[in-house]
Design a protein around this motif. Structure first.
Motif, PDB file in Angstrom:
ATOM      1  N   TRP A  68       0.826  -1.206   0.000  1.00  0.00           N
ATOM      2  CA  TRP A  68       0.000   0.000   0.000  1.00  0.00           C
ATOM      3  C   TRP A  68       0.864   1.262   0.000  1.00  0.00           C
ATOM      4  CZ3 TRP A  68      -2.719   2.536   4.692  1.00  0.00           C
ATOM      5  CH2 TRP A  68      -3.602   3.529   4.246  1.00  0.00           C
ATOM      6  N   SER A  75      -5.095  -3.287   0.034  1.00  0.00           N
ATOM      7  CA  SER A  75      -5.731  -4.585   0.254  1.00  0.00           C
ATOM      8  C   SER A  75      -6.521  -4.551   1.551  1.00  0.00           C
ATOM      9  CB  SER A  75      -4.672  -5.690   0.310  1.00  0.00           C
ATOM     10  OG  SER A  75      -5.249  -6.907   0.721  1.00  0.00           O
ATOM     11  N   HIS A  78      -6.004  -8.643   3.658  1.00  0.00           N
ATOM     12  CA  HIS A  78      -4.738  -9.260   4.034  1.00  0.00           C
ATOM     13  C   HIS A  78      -4.860 -10.132   5.273  1.00  0.00           C
ATOM     14  CE1 HIS A  78      -1.562  -8.413   1.294  1.00  0.00           C
ATOM     15  NE2 HIS A  78      -0.619  -8.532   2.214  1.00  0.00           N
ATOM     16  N   SER A 163      -9.877  -3.063  -3.738  1.00  0.00           N
ATOM     17  CA  SER A 163     -10.071  -3.170  -2.294  1.00  0.00           C
ATOM     18  C   SER A 163     -11.341  -3.949  -1.979  1.00  0.00           C
ATOM     19  CB  SER A 163     -10.146  -1.769  -1.675  1.00  0.00           C
ATOM     20  OG  SER A 163      -8.957  -1.039  -1.914  1.00  0.00           O
ATOM     21  N   THR A 166     -10.782  -7.716  -2.670  1.00  0.00           N
ATOM     22  CA  THR A 166      -9.998  -8.369  -1.618  1.00  0.00           C
ATOM     23  C   THR A 166     -10.845  -8.596  -0.363  1.00  0.00           C
ATOM     24  OG1 THR A 166      -9.157  -6.212  -0.854  1.00  0.00           O
ATOM     25  CG2 THR A 166      -7.812  -7.434  -2.440  1.00  0.00           C
ATOM     26  N   PHE A 262       2.799  -8.315  -4.347  1.00  0.00           N
ATOM     27  CA  PHE A 262       1.581  -8.770  -3.669  1.00  0.00           C
ATOM     28  C   PHE A 262       1.766 -10.190  -3.129  1.00  0.00           C
ATOM     29  CE2 PHE A 262      -2.878 -10.336  -3.684  1.00  0.00           C
ATOM     30  CZ  PHE A 262      -3.439  -9.377  -2.862  1.00  0.00           C
TER      31      PHE A 262
END
Length: 389
Positions: A68, A75, A78, A163, A166, A262
């Motif tokens: 980020w 994300s 995570h 976002s 995820t 990532f």
């Protein structure tokens, strides 16, 4: 000779951070094991486990800051990689229980016996070996991140849409792991751990060793992140963050860079989860909750996005505040306080604690350096060059 990449990537602040974590990782276990109980400097075992949990959260925060703060990938899922690493370690710990479980089955964990499973599922094979479990801690989160990132980045999904996706991913895993027939303990998850590598997980020496390993993992993760962001790869990641389209037009394969960082970030989160589980003593589907991933993003924002040190600091500070405020009359209002903290940081300290300090300190440091150079020049009899008449 060209300095080593790790040496080249460490400045004074980074070196101080590494030395501080190393000192904490050694002194806290020693004070717990060597000093007598009741001593003013003796750290109780429960605090060793608590601070070990904070260190694991700091590793998770580093993994988020890498993608980020330096690549612009926000994300909100995570926590899924963190939980998958935790489940991989939890499966190993469950296989170590053997016949010491409530039902005395040497092969099946207690929850499988309770649910009338007749044999061990195929995806539990190999988890009786620590080496295999440690490999899965990296492979499972990394493979999921690689597959997810390959599909998302090739489709050029960015910004808020990424976002949301995820977050949907981690919520889907939350629902899946809640099912009793999924083979991971359902709502109760995995718990009642006995041994790790033959050592009692409840013993003081084991908890001290786990804390030391967590600090070592934090140092390694920090050095890896510093090496990346200080290299040419890091400059490309920053370019992707600031102007992705322009970076792509310059000929860089943006999708490959984003996919690499990532996947690496997911592996780091998995390691954090694996170290977290034996110190906390349980792993259940609540770790997949989207709120946990959002909270981890708040840690990074509070500490300072794009600073690494700030991300780790934010994780420790916010979780210490959480422990402090959720154990008293303010417990029902913690989430409101957390939201207010995020809003205040966004409005008043948009660069976070460390980022704001750096913005204040760097101009003064540059002014001091310039003054020292001018003073040294005067002492050497060198005057400023005069314009030609």
């Amino acid at each position: 000779m060209t300095p080593h990449i790790l040496t080249r990537s460490l400045d004074r602040a980074a070196t101080a951070f590494v030395l501080l974590v190393a000192a904490v990782g050694v002194l806290i276990p020693l004070s717990n094991l060597l000093l007598p109980q009741g001593s003013m400097f003796q750290v109780p075992t429960y605090l060793v486990a608590l601070w070990g949990k904070y260190v694991c959260y700091a590793i998770l925060a580093l993994s988020i800051d890498l993608i980020w703060g330096y690549c612009g990938i926000l994300s909100l899922g995570h926590g899924a990689f963190f939980a998958l690493g935790g489940y991989a370690m939890g499966m190993y710990l469950m296989r170590q229980i053997g016949s010491r479980g409530v039902y005395g089955n040497p092969i099946l964990p207690d929850f499988m016996v309770f649910l009338n499973w007749d044999k061990l599922p195929w995806y539990w094979y190999g988890f009786d070996k620590f080496a295999f479990a440690a490999l899965m801690v990296l492979v499972v989160p990394g493979l999921l991140a690689f597959c997810f990132g390959w599909l998302a980045f090739r489709s050029r999904v960015t910004g808020v849409y990424l976002s949301i996706i995820t977050q949907a991913m981690t919520y889907a895993l939350l629902l899946a792991f809640f099912r009793n027939d999924f083979g991971f303990g359902g709502n109760n998850g995995l718990t009642d751990f006995k041994d790790i590598l033959g050592f009692n997980v409840q013993a003081e020496g084991t908890r001290a060793a786990l804390f030391l390993l967590s600090c070592l993992a934090l140092i390694i993760a920090f050095l890896i992140c510093r090496a990346i962001v200080s290299s040419k790869l890091g400059k490309v990641l920053i370019a992707v963050r600031d102007a992705e389209s322009r970076t792509r037009f310059l000929g860089y394969r943006v999708e490959s860079y984003k996919l690499f960082v990532f996947t690496l970030s997911a592996c780091m989160a998995g390691v954090a989860g694996a170290l977290y589980v034996p110190q906390v003593g349980i792993i259940n589907p609540s770790e997949f909750a989207p709120a946990n991933s959002i909270e981890a993003v708040i840690w990074v924002a509070v500490g300072g996005r794009g600073t690494l040190i700030g991300a780790a600091l934010g994780a420790v500070v916010v979780n210490y505040a959480k422990t402090l405020f959720t154990s008293g009359p303010l417990a029902p209002y913690w989430l409101f306080m957390l939201g207010a903290l995020f809003i205040l940081v966004t409005l008043l300290l948009p660069k976070g604690i460390v980022g704001t300090f750096n913005s204040w300190w760097e101009p003064r440091r540059s002014t001091g350096i310039a003054a020292d150079e001018a003073s040294a020049a005067r002492e050497d009899g060198i005057s400023a060059a005069k314009m030609a008449e």
